[in-house]
Design a protein around this motif. Structure first.
Motif: not given
Length: 88
Positions: A10-16
């Motif tokens: 499960q992906l919680r957060r991203t910072d591209p």
């Protein structure tokens, strides 16, 4: 949660901009939370009673998506993370 092989992700957060992400991994009956991981950084964990070493590598971090691969052992007997006892 997305099921991949024997695990769920499960992906919680991203910072591209910084190529970082937070990921929740559910293996067997336990949950592992991996925070502030960067792209191309291997995330290793043990699966099952035989303690097989799995590895998730994320290559690309987008706004709401990550892309990469899951590496599993080919030969489960040789890949087990158990101590080898030798009779003396």
């Amino acid at each position: 949660m997305t099921r991949v092989a024997d695990i769920q992700l499960q992906l919680r957060r991203t910072d591209p901009k910084k190529a970082k992400y937070d990921l929740l991994i559910q293996v067997d009956d336990s949950r592992l939370e991996k925070k502030d991981r960067t792209a191309n950084e291997p995330v290793q964990f043990l699966v099952g009673r035989d303690k097989l070493r799995y590895e998730v590598v994320v290559n690309y971090v987008d706004k709401d998506r990550i892309r990469g691969y899951l590496s599993t052992p080919k030969d489960k007997v040789l890949a087990a993370e158990r101590p080898q006892f030798r009779p003396e």
